[in-house]
Write a protein that holds these residues in place. Structure first.
Motif, mmCIF file in Angstrom:
data_model
loop_
_atom_site.group_PDB
_atom_site.id
_atom_site.type_symbol
_atom_site.label_atom_id
_atom_site.label_comp_id
_atom_site.label_asym_id
_atom_site.label_seq_id
_atom_site.Cartn_x
_atom_site.Cartn_y
_atom_site.Cartn_z
ATOM 1 N N ARG A 104 1.017 -29.003 17.332
ATOM 2 C CA ARG A 104 1.649 -28.605 18.593
ATOM 3 C C ARG A 104 1.363 -29.572 19.727
ATOM 4 O O ARG A 104 1.816 -29.354 20.853
ATOM 5 N N ALA A 105 0.642 -30.644 19.435
ATOM 6 C CA ALA A 105 0.246 -31.575 20.493
ATOM 7 C C ALA A 105 0.578 -33.025 20.149
ATOM 8 O O ALA A 105 -0.294 -33.895 20.192
ATOM 9 N N PRO A 106 1.845 -33.324 19.796
ATOM 10 C CA PRO A 106 2.223 -34.706 19.497
ATOM 11 C C PRO A 106 2.336 -35.516 20.787
ATOM 12 O O PRO A 106 3.204 -35.255 21.624
ATOM 13 N N ALA A 107 1.467 -36.487 20.968
ATOM 14 C CA ALA A 107 1.350 -37.202 22.241
ATOM 15 C C ALA A 107 2.660 -37.843 22.693
ATOM 16 O O ALA A 107 3.041 -37.753 23.864
ATOM 17 N N GLU A 108 3.356 -38.513 21.764
ATOM 18 C CA GLU A 108 4.582 -39.206 22.158
ATOM 19 C C GLU A 108 5.637 -38.236 22.678
ATOM 20 O O GLU A 108 6.411 -38.573 23.570
ATOM 21 N N VAL A 109 5.669 -37.032 22.134
ATOM 22 C CA VAL A 109 6.659 -36.042 22.560
ATOM 23 C C VAL A 109 6.293 -35.445 23.909
ATOM 24 O O VAL A 109 7.122 -35.387 24.825
ATOM 25 N N SER A 155 -7.151 -24.015 22.864
ATOM 26 C CA SER A 155 -7.082 -23.246 21.607
ATOM 27 C C SER A 155 -7.248 -24.136 20.377
ATOM 28 O O SER A 155 -6.582 -23.931 19.350
ATOM 29 N N CYS A 156 -8.119 -25.113 20.456
ATOM 30 C CA CYS A 156 -8.295 -26.087 19.372
ATOM 31 C C CYS A 156 -9.011 -25.456 18.179
ATOM 32 O O CYS A 156 -10.118 -24.926 18.305
ATOM 33 N N GLY A 157 -8.387 -25.520 17.015
ATOM 34 C CA GLY A 157 -8.962 -24.941 15.812
ATOM 35 C C GLY A 157 -10.260 -25.600 15.395
ATOM 36 O O GLY A 157 -11.173 -24.935 14.891
ATOM 37 N N ALA A 158 -10.358 -26.918 15.606
ATOM 38 C CA ALA A 158 -11.590 -27.619 15.245
ATOM 39 C C ALA A 158 -12.743 -27.164 16.127
ATOM 40 O O ALA A 158 -13.881 -26.993 15.649
ATOM 41 N N ILE A 159 -12.459 -26.973 17.396
ATOM 42 C CA ILE A 159 -13.491 -26.489 18.325
ATOM 43 C C ILE A 159 -13.939 -25.084 17.915
ATOM 44 O O ILE A 159 -15.139 -24.782 17.866
ATOM 45 N N THR A 194 -13.878 -16.612 19.531
ATOM 46 C CA THR A 194 -12.777 -15.719 19.907
ATOM 47 C C THR A 194 -12.595 -15.621 21.421
ATOM 48 O O THR A 194 -11.638 -15.014 21.891
ATOM 49 N N ASN A 195 -13.519 -16.214 22.159
ATOM 50 C CA ASN A 195 -13.423 -16.227 23.621
ATOM 51 C C ASN A 195 -12.760 -17.541 24.052
ATOM 52 O O ASN A 195 -13.412 -18.577 24.118
ATOM 53 N N TYR A 196 -11.459 -17.494 24.324
ATOM 54 C CA TYR A 196 -10.703 -18.725 24.546
ATOM 55 C C TYR A 196 -11.133 -19.518 25.779
ATOM 56 O O TYR A 196 -11.103 -20.754 25.747
ATOM 57 N N PRO A 197 -11.535 -18.882 26.873
ATOM 58 C CA PRO A 197 -12.054 -19.693 27.982
ATOM 59 C C PRO A 197 -13.264 -20.529 27.563
ATOM 60 O O PRO A 197 -13.403 -21.683 27.998
ATOM 61 N N PHE A 198 -14.121 -19.973 26.719
ATOM 62 C CA PHE A 198 -15.266 -20.747 26.237
ATOM 63 C C PHE A 198 -14.807 -21.854 25.299
ATOM 64 O O PHE A 198 -15.269 -22.994 25.393
ATOM 65 N N VAL A 199 -13.887 -21.529 24.396
ATOM 66 C CA VAL A 199 -13.343 -22.543 23.479
ATOM 67 C C VAL A 199 -12.766 -23.713 24.277
ATOM 68 O O VAL A 199 -13.019 -24.886 23.959
ATOM 69 N N ASN A 200 -12.014 -23.411 25.323
ATOM 70 C CA ASN A 200 -11.383 -24.465 26.122
ATOM 71 C C ASN A 200 -12.410 -25.260 26.919
ATOM 72 O O ASN A 200 -12.242 -26.469 27.135
ATOM 73 N N ALA A 201 -13.471 -24.580 27.368
ATOM 74 C CA ALA A 201 -14.538 -25.285 28.082
ATOM 75 C C ALA A 201 -15.242 -26.266 27.154
ATOM 76 O O ALA A 201 -15.573 -27.396 27.544
ATOM 77 N N GLY A 234 -9.843 -39.451 30.077
ATOM 78 C CA GLY A 234 -9.603 -38.299 29.232
ATOM 79 C C GLY A 234 -8.503 -37.409 29.766
ATOM 80 O O GLY A 234 -8.017 -37.585 30.889
ATOM 81 N N ALA A 235 -8.122 -36.438 28.950
ATOM 82 C CA ALA A 235 -7.071 -35.493 29.338
ATOM 83 C C ALA A 235 -7.199 -34.239 28.489
ATOM 84 O O ALA A 235 -7.773 -34.264 27.402
ATOM 85 N N MET A 236 -6.648 -33.146 29.006
ATOM 86 C CA MET A 236 -6.558 -31.892 28.263
ATOM 87 C C MET A 236 -5.117 -31.420 28.274
ATOM 88 O O MET A 236 -4.488 -31.347 29.335
ATOM 89 N N TYR A 237 -4.602 -31.093 27.091
ATOM 90 C CA TYR A 237 -3.239 -30.590 26.972
ATOM 91 C C TYR A 237 -3.280 -29.077 26.819
ATOM 92 O O TYR A 237 -4.014 -28.545 25.986
ATOM 93 N N ASN A 238 -2.486 -28.389 27.635
ATOM 94 C CA ASN A 238 -2.417 -26.935 27.587
ATOM 95 C C ASN A 238 -1.275 -26.513 26.684
ATOM 96 O O ASN A 238 -0.102 -26.729 27.019
ATOM 97 N N LEU A 239 -1.591 -25.918 25.557
ATOM 98 C CA LEU A 239 -0.546 -25.517 24.601
ATOM 99 C C LEU A 239 0.395 -24.470 25.199
ATOM 100 O O LEU A 239 1.574 -24.410 24.832
ATOM 101 N N GLY A 240 -0.101 -23.668 26.116
ATOM 102 C CA GLY A 240 0.712 -22.602 26.680
ATOM 103 C C GLY A 240 1.699 -23.066 27.729
ATOM 104 O O GLY A 240 2.830 -22.569 27.786
ATOM 105 N N THR A 241 1.305 -24.039 28.547
ATOM 106 C CA THR A 241 2.156 -24.492 29.654
ATOM 107 C C THR A 241 2.873 -25.798 29.372
ATOM 108 O O THR A 241 3.852 -26.123 30.034
ATOM 109 N N GLY A 242 2.364 -26.583 28.418
ATOM 110 C CA GLY A 242 2.943 -27.893 28.151
ATOM 111 C C GLY A 242 2.425 -28.969 29.082
ATOM 112 O O GLY A 242 2.888 -30.109 29.032
#
Length: 248
Positions: A104-109, A155-159, A194-201, A234-242
């Motif tokens: 869901r995070a293809p950089a070129e797109v 919401s990174c699965g690896a994280i 399961t706590n997404y704010p922590f996952v994103n942090a 660095g940068a962070m991509y938000n899957l929800g907002t784009g």
């Protein structure tokens, strides 16, 4: 004005002559305020001369504007076939991205980029191992890219897997490389996958530590950054907002 700022393209025939005249004007202006020909349909791949006229900051601005278009549901006119043909004999990407493999995070797109614009190193959790560092050194020192961008995402699965101490074959060792980011993340709430704010942090902290890792473990890139040849950010991509949040 910034909406018109993008990776410049070559043109052929009469359009090429117009391009050269406008490119000369843009050079004289130091690319201030954007490129006057950005509204034209882009045809060919980025050239060495075009890349050399851009600073790392201008390249980052191009990526920001591309993401702004993506969020608006817009994209620049481009001809992928001509980009492919133009870049077949040589490539001059302006940046190298270290990003996650998330589909869901293809950089070129998400930054509205074309063939030949960037190198993209992808690995789960956007970690910088020796192979990734070598790839980035090739991109910058050998090929001439001017920006190293580490991009994480929400919401990174690896994280989440690293937080949960997941174990699975070779994935176990990969997730272990994310553990320092978990430990370094200051967070007062529930520290679970399961706590997404922590996952994103943690994902954000992982980007920051990866940037430090690049500087510490690649004397080649660190020296280039010290001399101002490249910029590591660095940068962070938000899957929800784009939206891509750039650190610089």
């Amino acid at each position: 004005m910034c909406d018109s700022f993008e990776f410049p393209r070559q043109y052929t025939g009469s359009n090429r002559r117009s391009f050269l005249r406008m490119a000369g004007a843009a050079t004289a202006l130091g690319f201030a305020g954007g490129l006057p020909f950005a509204g034209l349909a882009r045809a060919d791949a980025l050239t060495k001369a075009q890349r050399e006229r851009m600073t790392p900051e201008q390249i980052i601005e191009i990526m920001k504007e591309g993401n702004a278009r993506f969020q608006r549901g817009e994209r620049k006119n481009r001809n992928y076939l001509r980009e492919q043909r133009a870049s077949a004999a040589g490539q001059y990407p302006a940046a190298v991205l270290l990003s996650c493999i998330d589909s869901r995070a293809p950089a070129e797109v998400i930054m509205d980029l074309g063939i030949g614009d960037i190198f993209n190193c992808r690995v789960a959790g956007n970690i910088a191992n020796d192979d990734m560092l070598g790839s980035m050194e090739f991109a910058c020192k050998v090929t001439g890219a001017k920006v190293v961008l580490v991009m994480g995402h929400t919401s990174c699965g690896a994280i989440k897997g690293a937080i949960a101490n997941a174990e699975l074959g070779n994935l176990t060792g990969l997730l272990a490389k994310i553990q320092p980011a978990i430990q370094a993340t200051n967070y007062d709430g529930e520290r679970s996958e399961t706590n997404y704010p922590f996952v994103n942090a943690v994902a954000r902290k992982n980007v920051e530590l990866t940037m430090d890792n690049i500087r510490h473990n690649s004397p080649v890139l660190a020296e280039m950054e010290t001399h101002g040849t490249i910029k590591i950010t660095g940068a962070m991509y938000n899957l929800g907002t784009g939206a891509v949040e750039f650190f610089a």
